[in-house]
Design a protein around this motif. Structure first.
Motif, PDB file in Angstrom:
ATOM      1  N   THR A 133      18.228  78.236  -2.887  1.00  0.00           N
ATOM      2  CA  THR A 133      19.120  77.533  -2.419  1.00  0.00           C
ATOM      3  C   THR A 133      20.932  77.298  -2.189  1.00  0.00           C
ATOM      4  O   THR A 133      21.800  77.353  -2.095  1.00  0.00           O
ATOM      5  N   HIS A 135      22.368  79.623  -3.908  1.00  0.00           N
ATOM      6  CA  HIS A 135      23.336  79.811  -3.551  1.00  0.00           C
ATOM      7  C   HIS A 135      24.693  80.355  -2.368  1.00  0.00           C
ATOM      8  O   HIS A 135      25.078  80.407  -1.906  1.00  0.00           O
ATOM      9  N   ARG A 136      23.108  80.089  -1.190  1.00  0.00           N
ATOM     10  CA  ARG A 136      23.142  79.484  -0.154  1.00  0.00           C
ATOM     11  C   ARG A 136      24.099  78.490   0.307  1.00  0.00           C
ATOM     12  O   ARG A 136      25.641  78.683   1.054  1.00  0.00           O
ATOM     13  N   THR A 137      24.610  77.229  -0.627  1.00  0.00           N
ATOM     14  CA  THR A 137      25.557  76.725  -0.369  1.00  0.00           C
ATOM     15  C   THR A 137      26.895  76.839  -0.831  1.00  0.00           C
ATOM     16  O   THR A 137      28.454  76.092  -0.015  1.00  0.00           O
ATOM     17  N   ALA A 140      27.786  80.692   1.896  1.00  0.00           N
ATOM     18  CA  ALA A 140      27.439  80.932   2.887  1.00  0.00           C
ATOM     19  C   ALA A 140      28.558  81.152   3.820  1.00  0.00           C
ATOM     20  O   ALA A 140      28.402  82.035   4.617  1.00  0.00           O
ATOM     21  N   PHE A 266      20.753  73.275   5.519  1.00  0.00           N
ATOM     22  CA  PHE A 266      20.575  74.162   4.627  1.00  0.00           C
ATOM     23  C   PHE A 266      18.718  73.631   4.334  1.00  0.00           C
ATOM     24  O   PHE A 266      18.319  72.983   3.831  1.00  0.00           O
ATOM     25  N   SER A 268      14.982  76.389   3.314  1.00  0.00           N
ATOM     26  CA  SER A 268      15.547  77.151   2.338  1.00  0.00           C
ATOM     27  C   SER A 268      14.478  78.260   3.088  1.00  0.00           C
ATOM     28  O   SER A 268      14.344  79.621   3.097  1.00  0.00           O
ATOM     29  N   PHE A 271      15.959  80.688   5.308  1.00  0.00           N
ATOM     30  CA  PHE A 271      17.607  81.175   5.359  1.00  0.00           C
ATOM     31  C   PHE A 271      17.148  82.454   6.156  1.00  0.00           C
ATOM     32  O   PHE A 271      15.908  82.826   6.361  1.00  0.00           O
ATOM     33  N   ALA A 275      19.901  86.995   3.728  1.00  0.00           N
ATOM     34  CA  ALA A 275      20.713  86.062   2.930  1.00  0.00           C
ATOM     35  C   ALA A 275      20.414  85.775   1.691  1.00  0.00           C
ATOM     36  O   ALA A 275      20.344  84.990   0.495  1.00  0.00           O
ATOM     37  N   LYS A 276      18.858  86.019   1.986  1.00  0.00           N
ATOM     38  CA  LYS A 276      17.635  85.941   1.077  1.00  0.00           C
ATOM     39  C   LYS A 276      17.780  86.977  -0.301  1.00  0.00           C
ATOM     40  O   LYS A 276      17.912  87.351  -1.426  1.00  0.00           O
ATOM     41  N   ALA A 279      20.826  86.467  -1.833  1.00  0.00           N
ATOM     42  CA  ALA A 279      20.951  85.092  -2.822  1.00  0.00           C
ATOM     43  C   ALA A 279      20.264  85.983  -4.197  1.00  0.00           C
ATOM     44  O   ALA A 279      20.798  86.227  -5.636  1.00  0.00           O
TER      45      ALA A 279
END
Length: 325
Positions: A133, A135-137, A140, A266, A268, A271, A275-276, A279
């Motif tokens: 999470t 990493h995505r924030t 992304a 986001f 989790s 995703f 993307a996972k 990450a």
């Protein structure tokens, strides 16, 4: 195997069972992991108690998605060289019935990520939901090298990892904490400046450290912080929100529009798979370099998993982990 499960939703002490279940066997493309530590996340306890009216997705659920352990069996098509390798696991109970609160968990092999020798099991078991999470924030919307990133709730499970990942990615990191008394807990090697939200001049203080505004905001509670976010956001900036306290959150529409802001949300479990995996690669690389650390709040034996869930539900800082015999 020794495991915990629930077959109805409710309070932890009322629905979580501990006992013996059959050992799982890996199928094609799967690995079996002997679990050493199982990570407990707020999402795990919300599923258990039926948050937002969610129902039982399966007749029986072994909770938790995150873990650290060792591959002890592989299915057809999986390289046998993976046997005996330390791994960290993510997504084990995401749309799946059997998670990591057990001596063994079977997952598709890509969900068991090879773990460098220098990374501890405690950190490894904390990289799943909060790490991905975070990493995505942060990433992304592209690289953050040379940018300014504000992490709201920088001492939290996601927030602390987001700050470390942003710093690892070359950003200048600013952070917020709830109370002035929390400022001494912020690592100055990661966060260039921290602001307490109980300060009336919080926006001015952030702006003083980012005169042109912040390019990306990692947001823990959009309902609480939307006005502050728009006060400090740079034109064409991004608010990356992974939480809110109000189910129907109001936002300052026109100020956001005039700032050409992007508000990205986001969740989790959903995703994109690519993307996972990205990450997971970055989290492993950053951990191997010593760029990531977590604070463990408390360890509980698997036999006391209900107490671990209650600790998470009660809130408080530090990662909650379950040790597996």
């Amino acid at each position: 195997m020794f495991a915990s499960w629930y077959d109805r939703q409710g309070a932890a002490a009322e629905v979580l069972h501990v006992g013996e279940l059959p050992d799982p066997e890996p199928g094609p493309g799967e690995v079996r992991v002997e679990v050493r530590l199982s990570g407990v996340n707020p999402g795990d306890t919300k599923k258990r108690r039926g948050w937002l009216g969610s129902s039982m997705p399966f007749p029986r659920v072994v909770p938790h998605s995150d873990a650290a352990g060792v591959v002890d069996a592989v299915g057809e098509g999986v390289d046998k060289s993976r046997l005996g390798r330390r791994v960290w696991v993510y997504g084990a109970q995401s749309y799946r019935a059997f998670g990591t609160a057990a001596q063994y968990v079977v997952v598709p092999e890509h969900l068991a990520v090879p773990l460098p020798d220098q990374v501890t099991d405690e950190l490894a078991a904390s990289l799943g939901i909060p790490g991905i999470t975070a990493h995505r924030t942060v990433f992304a919307d592209g690289p953050v090298d040379g940018r300014t990133v504000l992490v709201q709730g920088v001492l939290g499970g996601v927030g602390s990892l987001a700050a470390q990942l942003a710093r690892w990615g070359g950003a200048t990191v600013l952070g917020t904490v709830t109370r002035t008394s929390d400022l001494d807990l912020v690592d100055p090697e990661i966060v260039s400046h921290a602001t307490a939200l109980d300060t009336p001049s919080a926006a001015d203080e952030i702006r003083a450290n980012a005169p042109d505004g912040v390019h990306r905001i990692v947001e823990v509670s959009l309902s609480d912080n939307a006005d502050l976010d728009i006060a400090v956001l740079a034109n064409d900036g991004v608010i990356a929100a992974y939480g809110t306290r109000a189910d129907r959150t109001e936002i300052p529409f026109w100020p956001l529009l005039f700032a050409n802001a992007t508000v990205r949300l986001f969740g989790s479990d959903d995703f994109p798979a690519t993307a996972k995996r990205a990450a997971a690669r970055d989290l492993t690389a950053a951990a191997a370099m010593g760029a990531l650390k977590v604070k463990v709040g408390q360890l509980f034996p698997l036999a006391e998993i209900a107490a671990a869930h209650e600790r998470v539900d009660a809130g408080g800082r530090g990662r909650v982990l379950v040790t597996v015999p």
